[in-house]
Motif scaffolding. Structure first.
Motif, PDB file in Angstrom:
ATOM      1  N   LEU A 128      39.859  57.770  42.268  1.00 60.89           N
ATOM      2  CA  LEU A 128      41.292  57.761  41.967  1.00 60.89           C
ATOM      3  C   LEU A 128      41.981  56.555  42.594  1.00 60.89           C
ATOM      4  O   LEU A 128      42.854  55.929  41.974  1.00 60.89           O
ATOM      5  N   THR A 129      41.586  56.213  43.828  1.00 68.72           N
ATOM      6  CA  THR A 129      42.179  55.050  44.488  1.00 68.72           C
ATOM      7  C   THR A 129      41.843  53.765  43.738  1.00 68.72           C
ATOM      8  O   THR A 129      42.711  52.907  43.529  1.00 68.72           O
ATOM      9  N   LEU A 130      40.595  53.626  43.307  1.00 67.22           N
ATOM     10  CA  LEU A 130      40.211  52.431  42.555  1.00 67.22           C
ATOM     11  C   LEU A 130      40.948  52.352  41.224  1.00 67.22           C
ATOM     12  O   LEU A 130      41.426  51.285  40.824  1.00 67.22           O
ATOM     13  N   LEU A 131      41.047  53.478  40.530  1.00 61.90           N
ATOM     14  CA  LEU A 131      41.715  53.483  39.230  1.00 61.90           C
ATOM     15  C   LEU A 131      43.184  53.088  39.371  1.00 61.90           C
ATOM     16  O   LEU A 131      43.705  52.265  38.596  1.00 61.90           O
ATOM     17  N   MET A 132      43.873  53.655  40.363  1.00 63.84           N
ATOM     18  CA  MET A 132      45.284  53.325  40.560  1.00 63.84           C
ATOM     19  C   MET A 132      45.460  51.875  41.008  1.00 63.84           C
ATOM     20  O   MET A 132      46.410  51.205  40.591  1.00 63.84           O
ATOM     21  N   ALA A 133      44.543  51.382  41.852  1.00 61.78           N
ATOM     22  CA  ALA A 133      44.652  50.001  42.326  1.00 61.78           C
ATOM     23  C   ALA A 133      44.490  49.009  41.186  1.00 61.78           C
ATOM     24  O   ALA A 133      45.302  48.076  41.032  1.00 61.78           O
ATOM     25  N   PHE A 134      43.458  49.170  40.358  1.00 58.07           N
ATOM     26  CA  PHE A 134      43.239  48.235  39.255  1.00 58.07           C
ATOM     27  C   PHE A 134      44.339  48.364  38.200  1.00 58.07           C
ATOM     28  O   PHE A 134      44.699  47.375  37.547  1.00 58.07           O
ATOM     29  N   SER A 135      44.880  49.569  38.020  1.00 55.52           N
ATOM     30  CA  SER A 135      45.993  49.734  37.079  1.00 55.52           C
ATOM     31  C   SER A 135      47.212  48.958  37.562  1.00 55.52           C
ATOM     32  O   SER A 135      47.877  48.264  36.775  1.00 55.52           O
ATOM     33  N   ALA A 136      47.515  49.077  38.863  1.00 61.26           N
ATOM     34  CA  ALA A 136      48.664  48.348  39.419  1.00 61.26           C
ATOM     35  C   ALA A 136      48.460  46.842  39.323  1.00 61.26           C
ATOM     36  O   ALA A 136      49.397  46.083  39.012  1.00 61.26           O
ATOM     37  N   LEU A 184      46.582  42.784  47.488  1.00 66.93           N
ATOM     38  CA  LEU A 184      46.457  43.069  48.919  1.00 66.93           C
ATOM     39  C   LEU A 184      46.645  44.554  49.205  1.00 66.93           C
ATOM     40  O   LEU A 184      45.848  45.164  49.932  1.00 66.93           O
ATOM     41  N   ALA A 185      47.683  45.150  48.615  1.00 69.45           N
ATOM     42  CA  ALA A 185      47.928  46.584  48.830  1.00 69.45           C
ATOM     43  C   ALA A 185      46.791  47.416  48.250  1.00 69.45           C
ATOM     44  O   ALA A 185      46.316  48.379  48.879  1.00 69.45           O
ATOM     45  N   GLY A 186      46.329  47.059  47.046  1.00 69.79           N
ATOM     46  CA  GLY A 186      45.239  47.819  46.423  1.00 69.79           C
ATOM     47  C   GLY A 186      43.957  47.754  47.231  1.00 69.79           C
ATOM     48  O   GLY A 186      43.283  48.773  47.433  1.00 69.79           O
ATOM     49  N   LEU A 187      43.615  46.560  47.720  1.00 69.78           N
ATOM     50  CA  LEU A 187      42.392  46.402  48.509  1.00 69.78           C
ATOM     51  C   LEU A 187      42.493  47.157  49.831  1.00 69.78           C
ATOM     52  O   LEU A 187      41.548  47.846  50.235  1.00 69.78           O
ATOM     53  N   ALA A 188      43.645  47.032  50.505  1.00 67.38           N
ATOM     54  CA  ALA A 188      43.807  47.679  51.803  1.00 67.38           C
ATOM     55  C   ALA A 188      43.735  49.201  51.683  1.00 67.38           C
ATOM     56  O   ALA A 188      43.024  49.865  52.446  1.00 67.38           O
ATOM     57  N   VAL A 189      44.453  49.768  50.715  1.00 68.01           N
ATOM     58  CA  VAL A 189      44.439  51.229  50.548  1.00 68.01           C
ATOM     59  C   VAL A 189      43.043  51.711  50.174  1.00 68.01           C
ATOM     60  O   VAL A 189      42.554  52.716  50.697  1.00 68.01           O
ATOM     61  N   GLN A 190      42.387  50.976  49.280  1.00 69.17           N
ATOM     62  CA  GLN A 190      41.044  51.386  48.858  1.00 69.17           C
ATOM     63  C   GLN A 190      40.070  51.377  50.022  1.00 69.17           C
ATOM     64  O   GLN A 190      39.260  52.302  50.188  1.00 69.17           O
ATOM     65  N   SER A 241      36.962  46.347  35.178  1.00 70.18           N
ATOM     66  CA  SER A 241      37.097  47.149  36.393  1.00 70.18           C
ATOM     67  C   SER A 241      37.775  48.484  36.104  1.00 70.18           C
ATOM     68  O   SER A 241      37.409  49.509  36.681  1.00 70.18           O
ATOM     69  N   LEU A 242      38.763  48.475  35.221  1.00 66.11           N
ATOM     70  CA  LEU A 242      39.427  49.729  34.842  1.00 66.11           C
ATOM     71  C   LEU A 242      38.449  50.675  34.151  1.00 66.11           C
ATOM     72  O   LEU A 242      38.433  51.886  34.415  1.00 66.11           O
ATOM     73  N   VAL A 243      37.627  50.124  33.253  1.00 67.07           N
ATOM     74  CA  VAL A 243      36.638  50.957  32.560  1.00 67.07           C
ATOM     75  C   VAL A 243      35.643  51.545  33.555  1.00 67.07           C
ATOM     76  O   VAL A 243      35.317  52.745  33.504  1.00 67.07           O
ATOM     77  N   LEU A 244      35.167  50.723  34.499  1.00 66.09           N
ATOM     78  CA  LEU A 244      34.234  51.214  35.510  1.00 66.09           C
ATOM     79  C   LEU A 244      34.883  52.281  36.394  1.00 66.09           C
ATOM     80  O   LEU A 244      34.224  53.258  36.790  1.00 66.09           O
ATOM     81  N   SER A 245      36.164  52.126  36.702  1.00 62.70           N
ATOM     82  CA  SER A 245      36.866  53.124  37.512  1.00 62.70           C
ATOM     83  C   SER A 245      36.971  54.446  36.773  1.00 62.70           C
ATOM     84  O   SER A 245      36.809  55.524  37.375  1.00 62.70           O
ATOM     85  N   VAL A 246      37.246  54.396  35.470  1.00 58.35           N
ATOM     86  CA  VAL A 246      37.321  55.623  34.679  1.00 58.35           C
ATOM     87  C   VAL A 246      35.959  56.311  34.622  1.00 58.35           C
ATOM     88  O   VAL A 246      35.845  57.532  34.759  1.00 58.35           O
ATOM     89  N   VAL A 247      34.899  55.511  34.425  1.00 62.02           N
ATOM     90  CA  VAL A 247      33.542  56.082  34.412  1.00 62.02           C
ATOM     91  C   VAL A 247      33.216  56.710  35.761  1.00 62.02           C
ATOM     92  O   VAL A 247      32.632  57.800  35.832  1.00 62.02           O
ATOM     93  N   PHE A 248      33.597  56.029  36.843  1.00 61.15           N
ATOM     94  CA  PHE A 248      33.382  56.557  38.195  1.00 61.15           C
ATOM     95  C   PHE A 248      34.089  57.897  38.377  1.00 61.15           C
ATOM     96  O   PHE A 248      33.532  58.854  38.930  1.00 61.15           O
TER      97      PHE A 248
END
Length: 305
Positions: A66-74, A95-101, A163-170
């Motif tokens: 979920l964190t990866l999906l939201m980060a790549f979406s943002a 930066l925010a996406g990487l740090a939170v993830q 990356s979004l597709v991989l996040s959804v598969v994950f």
């Protein structure tokens, strides 16, 4: 995510001549890593255990995808809104996406991953963890390295889309593994407690018979009498995940008899789900507010809320 961060940082930290400033870039990554480790440690101590106790180990595993999906979406939205310009908005979004993830990965996600191995019998636990640490994790690191090598040959739009597709598969795969893990919990519980432990399906049988309910409570009661804490935790978690309403009165009765605070906290979290639509939920959860353990009180407050 690392490639996007490197790309954005190399364009953000430049000297007056327009070239990359190595000193500023090195200092930035030092501060970033220090902040991630520090916040990750605080999250581990203050949030991770309470979060996993409230939502369960299986739902804790969903924090990663979920964190990866939201980060790549943002990041994708930031890139589109800026007209494919890698300016300040794109930099701070990455930066925010990487740090939170990274914080979630080293705290909640890693903790829930480690807890998955607790119910495994001791004679198999070592082999399972060895397989994860010597095969799965190195293979993942190798795949990530190869992905970084070929990332430079694609445009940022294509890279973010992939990356979004991989996040959804994950995420989909994690949801599938969640149901498989519940089946494994029931199997391990049968092995450890040496009795037939099976709840009737509330979906297939919306009105189970009285005799079936008595059998369910009897099976669960035997599990809660087991000497091993892991068996009692398994019983409560399975009852909570399968939404078996017949288990609620037993959990209410056994709450004060349970000596282990972690099991009591799990019981309260389970009761919050089982009694969600019942009028007597206040009376059932009220004893948790007087408990000595802060995890139990926190779960009781959350269940009442």
């Amino acid at each position: 995510m690392d490639y996007l961060m490197g790309k954005a940082a190399s364009l953000h930290f430049v000297d007056p001549s327009g070239n990359v400033d190595p000193q500023s870039l090195t200092a930035f990554y030092a501060v970033l890593n220090g902040a991630v480790i520090g916040i990750g440690a605080l999250t581990q101590f203050l949030v991770a255990n309470r979060f996993i106790s409230s939502v369960g180990v299986t739902r804790g595993q969903l924090a990663g995808p979920l964190t990866l999906l939201m980060a790549f979406s943002a990041i994708g939205i930031a890139l589109l809104s800026s007209g494919n310009q890698l300016g300040a908005v794109f930099f701070f979004t990455v930066l925010a996406g990487l740090a939170v993830q990274k914080v979630i990965r080293i705290s909640i996600y890693r903790t829930s991953t480690d807890l998955i191995f607790n119910p495994i019998p001791s004679e198999r636990r070592g082999r399972a963890k060895a397989f994860k640490e010597t095969v799965i994790e190195p293979t993942g690191a190798l795949a990530g390295g190869l992905f970084l090598i070929v990332s430079g040959t694609f445009g940022l739009g294509v890279l973010i889309s992939v990356s979004l597709v991989l996040s959804v598969v994950f995420l989909i795969w994690s949801l599938k593994l969640k149901s498989l893990y519940l089946d494994s919990l029931v199997h391990v519980l049968k092995e450890k407690s040496r009795f037939r432990f099976a709840f009737p399906s509330t979906v297939m049988r919306p009105t189970p018979s009285t005799s079936k309910r008595v059998g369910v409570v009897s099976d669960l009661e035997r599990a809660l009498d087991d000497q091993e804490v892991s068996v009692r935790l398994l019983a409560v978690e399975v009852a909570s995940e399968l939404r078996e309403p017949a288990a609620a009165p037993l959990l209410v009765r056994r709450f004060r008899q349970e000596p282990d605070p972690k099991v009591r906290a799990t019981m309260v979290a389970a009761l919050g789900k089982l009694l969600r639509r019942r009028s007597d939920s206040l009376g059932a959860l009220e004893p948790s507010l007087d408990d000595q353990d802060p995890r139990v009180r926190a779960n009781g407050i959350e269940a009442l809320a």
